[in-house]
Design a protein around this motif. Structure first.
Motif, PDB file in Angstrom:
ATOM      1  N   GLY A  81      40.193  37.785  43.567  1.00  0.00           N
ATOM      2  CA  GLY A  81      40.428  39.156  43.133  1.00  0.00           C
ATOM      3  C   GLY A  81      40.817  39.208  41.675  1.00  0.00           C
ATOM      4  O   GLY A  81      41.473  38.303  41.153  1.00  0.00           O
ATOM      5  N   GLY A  82      40.399  40.252  41.023  1.00  0.00           N
ATOM      6  CA  GLY A  82      40.758  40.431  39.620  1.00  0.00           C
ATOM      7  C   GLY A  82      39.885  39.628  38.668  1.00  0.00           C
ATOM      8  O   GLY A  82      38.874  39.043  39.062  1.00  0.00           O
ATOM      9  N   ARG A  83      40.294  39.639  37.428  1.00  0.00           N
ATOM     10  CA  ARG A  83      39.525  38.930  36.402  1.00  0.00           C
ATOM     11  C   ARG A  83      40.325  37.714  35.946  1.00  0.00           C
ATOM     12  O   ARG A  83      41.480  37.837  35.548  1.00  0.00           O
ATOM     13  CB  ARG A  83      39.260  39.863  35.209  1.00  0.00           C
ATOM     14  N   ARG A  84      39.710  36.570  36.030  1.00  0.00           N
ATOM     15  CA  ARG A  84      40.412  35.349  35.660  1.00  0.00           C
ATOM     16  C   ARG A  84      39.613  34.544  34.656  1.00  0.00           C
ATOM     17  O   ARG A  84      38.393  34.607  34.644  1.00  0.00           O
ATOM     18  CB  ARG A  84      40.642  34.463  36.891  1.00  0.00           C
TER      19      ARG A  84
ATOM     20  N   ARG B  33      48.275  42.289  36.075  1.00  0.00           N
ATOM     21  CA  ARG B  33      47.465  41.940  34.900  1.00  0.00           C
ATOM     22  C   ARG B  33      46.064  41.546  35.338  1.00  0.00           C
ATOM     23  O   ARG B  33      45.909  40.788  36.293  1.00  0.00           O
ATOM     24  CB  ARG B  33      48.118  40.784  34.131  1.00  0.00           C
ATOM     25  N   ASP B  34      45.098  42.056  34.646  1.00  0.00           N
ATOM     26  CA  ASP B  34      43.697  41.705  34.896  1.00  0.00           C
ATOM     27  C   ASP B  34      43.296  41.925  36.360  1.00  0.00           C
ATOM     28  O   ASP B  34      42.421  41.243  36.871  1.00  0.00           O
ATOM     29  CB  ASP B  34      43.427  40.234  34.534  1.00  0.00           C
ATOM     30  N   GLY B  35      43.974  42.844  36.992  1.00  0.00           N
ATOM     31  CA  GLY B  35      43.594  43.181  38.367  1.00  0.00           C
ATOM     32  C   GLY B  35      43.843  42.077  39.371  1.00  0.00           C
ATOM     33  O   GLY B  35      43.311  42.108  40.486  1.00  0.00           O
ATOM     34  N   ILE B  36      44.661  41.100  39.000  1.00  0.00           N
ATOM     35  CA  ILE B  36      44.887  39.986  39.931  1.00  0.00           C
ATOM     36  C   ILE B  36      45.987  40.376  40.915  1.00  0.00           C
ATOM     37  O   ILE B  36      47.130  40.600  40.519  1.00  0.00           O
ATOM     38  CB  ILE B  36      45.274  38.712  39.173  1.00  0.00           C
ATOM     39  N   PRO B  37      45.646  40.478  42.193  1.00  0.00           N
ATOM     40  CA  PRO B  37      46.622  40.947  43.183  1.00  0.00           C
ATOM     41  C   PRO B  37      47.554  39.834  43.648  1.00  0.00           C
ATOM     42  O   PRO B  37      47.326  38.660  43.342  1.00  0.00           O
ATOM     43  CB  PRO B  37      45.737  41.409  44.334  1.00  0.00           C
TER      44      PRO B  37
ATOM     45  N   ASP C 200      48.888  48.802  37.449  1.00  0.00           N
ATOM     46  CA  ASP C 200      48.001  48.143  36.506  1.00  0.00           C
ATOM     47  C   ASP C 200      48.648  48.117  35.127  1.00  0.00           C
ATOM     48  O   ASP C 200      49.097  49.143  34.617  1.00  0.00           O
ATOM     49  CB  ASP C 200      46.666  48.879  36.449  1.00  0.00           C
TER      50      ASP C 200
END
Lengths: 543, 436
Positions: free
Chosen positions: B70-73, A491-495, A522
């Motif tokens: 990393g990613g969108r938070r 989700r939301d690109g959170i690895p 994704d």
């Protein structure tokens, strides 16, 4: 998603009519002091307990499990701490690691010990430190024996997921069982399984349903009913339907896959459960151990989701009761001051730029929200009437609070009750962090336009299903290479943290016995972002 | 309903087992750490005061969790003072890349858990593992230096050690007890007698008095002479005891064959053995010198680096090393000041006729002055299997075995892999324990 979290803040639900049993008794100042001075005795504890109980039950309308209150020394508190706060626990080195760590912190003076530990059991066991002064014991009695206790007994998550009656017996069984396994199979073998199981504890819970237990008999009955139905509706004509000639091959694998998934009840997000039931490599005793760890994870799952509410409830209750005791002339001003001093330490919320800041303090937020509910019920402003038409000015804050304690978890509670006024008071703001940007962006702040978004985002941050990684078992070919296929919905690109990921994959492999593959997909675009395979044990040992 | 229970008298250490399990787990890490460090460290560094920290690997508890970057938070913070929506705040420059990887977002720092042991703890664990602590106490107490120490008084001794105070005290007591007349008494009587005698005329009363006085004077003088002022019985001497004084200095000789047949594997094994001996001595002595003597067909004293890492070709004459050791001993380490330990490592090769000379050197000159001399023979796996529990082998081994039977402070062992070293070490010292 849990039903409670779907409720919208602006359209409050209808509150059930509550028995109007609670009416604050008139403060009488002629009751006399419960204690004077700081030394406690069991006699003083008894009388103070009775006085607190009177307020808790008759005034606040709390409903609690019987209390079992145990006075312990600081060493024992350290012990209790380290076994995840449980009075009995199986043995494992990680608890020892915790102990070494906590002890160092305590001895070096970096941190104090908890004043108390409460266990969600029936009777409700709480541990109090012998070092506490009588005033502190009063606070702790109100906080633990009534606040937490009431919350454990009445909150829907605990009712739904945990069995307070049975937990101690179960732990005793678990401890004995694991000890027996150690005797029979050796420390190392047991440790290996426990290590791996602990690594999957977060993925070892059923989030949305109590598991549907189907007995063997029910299964047979269902199969027979299905058979009977098929026999009844059999028509030989169906056999003559022509099959589409070309689609046979590709659809065959598809069909097999679908069939397989259906048989194994896939996808499954409770990894521990899936492995326990389906691993080709585990002995029965190992499965039982996975079950023990899984049950523990499930037992603690409600606590993870109700930190703000649980601590808020306990803090609110002790604050109210101690003040009431003072109003009734039952404790001295000195005792009140002592209690309030530690109370304000507990509910202190440092700002984000304060070196002491380490996230939002659940005690502070929970307590402030519950105080705020009282205010909304008794002295609402126009804004409150807009936002909380249902409860604003209703005056019966006791029922409103009891209802909230019973029917919400952190996420839904915040979504429902966080008021603009409190958002302003905490000066909350939203920070957007996109790893591709070189800057953070302030999304919303405590103003007219921002209230809803701030509240919404804060609520989401307490939703475990949102902020813990979403990982599921999606496929395994038990008749083929037996590779276990996991899918991480990114989700939301959170690895995932890669080091942890690889280590846990190795642990899963240990339990599964065959290769494990995790692919990160994704959540929006369905694009595969990464694939990670467990490194086989042999290859690992070689380097 | 309520129930108060006083649990304070319950047993405390409920976590003790878990704690021990943690240490058991950590101990494996320590061993690993030691094993790894052996290669890079100098012998003296291993126990040399610095703590050995255990990598958190192995005591980590991995969980599937989000990376910290990393990613969108979207996160909510309290305490906004000046921000308005749309404000941008620059990230700290190191925000990207590896930096964030180690941090744990739970705030518990779980991934960072490292457990550092102090040197003492490390050595304790180390020796506990070798089951040596008792040996350290018993075995290494053997000492050779003595130092006199005051130990009360005695009735005999040399005049230089006479304790005047004690002696006079005894004398006075005796004189009082035996009623020895003091000098004044004698002189007073004498004076009275003299006075009477100088008179020309004595009446009868004076005459009687004079006779009485003379008798008394004689009596007093007799007693005065009979009871000496100081009697030999009174004399006390300071007594000194010879207290064994542990020498605080030790010298450790590392002897190694560096001829072509000793490869890196053999040297590595030898080094481990030397390190163990050094660690062991370190527990006991304030100062330890190490002398490295390597030999091929000729021997020389070298530094540690050269000792372990430089290559040398030539034949093998073991006695050269022993001769060199004797020379160093004579030059720099007088026996009365130093405890002498030696460890010799070799693959057993020796020049045919040399063994006899080696034995002679050891028996006549070295073993009598050494606290302890350990010889390890490094074999390859196959030989090790073959020669286990046997006296067979090359001449050097056979000769040394004979010597080991004759001398208690001489031990021989065969090893073939690192795993053999710990048990060997244990055996070496355990044997001494029995005789101690």
């Amino acid at each position: 998603m849990a039903a409670a979290s779907k409720r919208k803040a602006a359209t409050p639900k209808t509150t059930k009519p509550k028995a109007p049993k609670t009416k604050a008794p008139k403060p009488t100042s002629a009751r006399g002091l419960l204690f004077d001075g700081s030394e406690w005795t069991f006699q003083k504890l008894e009388t103070t307990y009775a006085a607190i109980q009177e307020i808790a039950e008759e005034d606040l309308g709390l409903e609690v499990y019987p209390n079992q209150i145990e006075i312990i020394s600081s060493e024992q508190m350290l012990d209790a701490y380290c076994a995840i706060g449980m009075p009995l626990m199986y043995q494992h080195w990680s608890f020892g690691k915790r102990f070494v760590h906590e002890e160092t912190m305590y001895r070096k003076g970096f941190q104090g010990l908890a004043y108390e530990i409460v266990i969600n059991s029936n009777p409700c066991i709480s541990y109090y430190m012998e070092e506490n002064t009588m005033a502190m014991q009063t606070l702790v009695l109100a906080h633990a024996a009534f606040g937490h206790n009431h919350f454990f007994k009445n909150n829907y998550l605990f009712q739904q997921w945990t069995d307070a009656e049975a937990i101690l017996d179960y732990l005793e069984f678990a401890k004995g069982y694991i000890a027996k396994c150690e005797e029979r199979h050796g420390l190392d073998a047991v440790e290996e399984v426990l290590d791996a199981a602990h690594a999957l504890m977060d993925q070892g819970v059923f989030r949305y349903r109590r598991q549907n237990f189907v007995t063997e008999r029910q299964r047979r009955e269902r199969a027979e009913a299905r058979q009977a139905y098929e026999e009844q509706t059999y028509n030989d004509l169906w056999r003559t339907l022509p099959k589409p000639a070309d689609s046979e091959d590709p659809s065959e694998t598809e069909r097999l896959l679908a069939e397989r998934k259906k048989q194994l009840n896939l996808p499954e997000e409770n990894l521990l459960y899936f492995i326990e039931k389906n691993s080709p490599a585990l002995e029965p005793w190992q499965r039982e151990m996975l079950r023990i760890v899984r049950n523990l994870a499930q037992y603690f799952y409600p606590q993870k989701q109700t930190k703000v509410m649980n601590e808020g409830c306990a803090t609110f209750v002790h604050h109210y009761i101690v003040n009431a005791l003072y109003d009734r002339g039952q404790i001295t001003e000195g005792a009140l001051m002592e209690v309030l001093h530690s109370h304000s330490n507990v509910v202190f919320q440092p700002d984000f730029d304060d070196p002491r800041f380490s996230g939002i303090n659940p005690y502070a937020l929970g307590f402030a929200m519950m105080q705020d509910i009282v205010r909304i019920c008794t002295e609402p402003s126009d804004e409150d009437r807009d936002w909380f038409p249902e409860i604003a000015g209703c005056d019966d804050w006791r029922s409103v609070l009891r209802d909230a304690w019973a029917n919400y978890r952190d996420e839904s509670f915040i979504r429902q009750y966080l008021s603009p006024r409190l958002i302003r008071e905490f000066k909350l703001f939203l920070l957007n962090d996109d790893s591709r940007d070189k800057y953070y962006e302030v999304g919303a702040i405590h103003d007219e336009r921002g209230y809803r978004e701030v509240r919404d985002k804060l609520a989401v941050s307490y939703d475990i299903s949102q902020n813990e990684p979403d990982i599921q078992v999606v496929d395994v070919d038990l008749k083929g290479d037996r590779e276990l296929v996991l899918k991480h919905n990114v989700r939301d690109g959170i690895p995932l943290d890669e080091r942890n990921r690889d280590e846990v994959l190795a642990q899963i492999r240990r339990l599964w016995g065959y290769d494990v593959r995790l692919s990160g997909v994704d959540a929006d675009s369905e694009k595969t972002l990464y694939e990670s395979r467990s490194v086989s044990q042999r290859a690992k040992k070689e380097d | 309903m309520r129930h108060f229970i006083d649990r304070r008298l319950n047993p405390k250490d409920k976590s003790l087992v878990n704690r021990q399990r943690f240490l058991r787990r950590a101990r494996a890490q320590i061993k690993d750490a030691v094993n790894k460090s052996l290669k890079d460290r100098k012998i003296t560094d291993v126990g040399g005061g610095e703590s050995v920290s255990i990598p958190s690997k192995g005591i980590r508890e991995p969980r599937l969790r989000h990376a910290s970057s990393g990613g969108r938070r979207q996160r909510i913070f309290p305490g906004n003072k000046e921000f308005t929506p749309g404000d941008r705040i620059n990230k700290p420059p190191s925000g990207k890349g590896e930096g964030g990887k180690e941090a744990s977002d739970s705030g518990e720092g779980e991934d960072e858990f490292t457990f550092a042991l102090t040197r003492e703890e490390f050595l304790d664990l180390f020796f506990e593992d070798l089951e040596l602590p008792d040996l350290v106490k018993t075995n290494l107490k053997e000492t050779t230096a003595y130092k006199p120490q005051r130990a009360g008084y005695s009735v005999d001794g040399t005049t230089t050690n006479i304790n005047v105070l004690r002696t006079m005290r005894h004398s006075l007591g005796r004189r009082i007890a035996l009623k020895r007349p003091v000098l004044g008494d004698v002189e007073g009587l004498q004076a009275e007698v003299d006075e009477l005698e100088t008179k020309d005329h004595l009446d009868a009363r004076e005459m009687r008095r004079l006779i009485e006085l003379k008798v008394e004077l004689e009596n007093v003088q007799r007693r005065w002479k009979a009871i000496p002022y100081i009697d030999p019985l009174d004399i006390r001497y300071n007594r000194f005891e010879q207290v064994p004084q542990p020498k605080t200095n030790a010298v450790m000789f590392c002897l190694m064959d560096v001829s072509g047949s000793m490869g890196p594997r053999e040297k590595d094994l030898a080094k481990r053995f030397f390190i163990l001996l050094h660690l062991f001595l370190e527990r006991r002595y304030e100062r330890i010198d190490i002398v490295f003597i390597r030999h091929t067909h000729k021997a020389s004293e070298v530094d540690e680096e050269t000792f372990f890492y430089s290559r040398e070709t030539g034949g093998t004459v073991v006695s050269t090393a022993l001769v060199e050791m004797r020379k160093v001993l004579r030059d720099r380490y007088p026996v009365q000041d130093w405890n002498i330990y030696a460890a010799q490592a070799s693959d057993g090769d020796n020049f045919e006729d040399d063994t006899g000379y080696c034995l002679e050197l050891l028996a006549q000159e070295l073993l009598p002055v050494c606290q302890y001399f350990a010889y390890v023979e490094i074999l390859d796996e196959r030989e090790f299997q073959l020669f286990q529990n046997s006296n067979g082998g090359k001449t050097l081994w056979r000769g040394y075995r004979r010597l080991a039977e004759a001398f208690e402070n001489f031990e021989t062992k065969r090893i073939s892999k690192p795993g053999d070293i710990y048990p060997v070490f244990r055996e070496l010292f355990a044997k001494n324990k029995e005789t101690a």
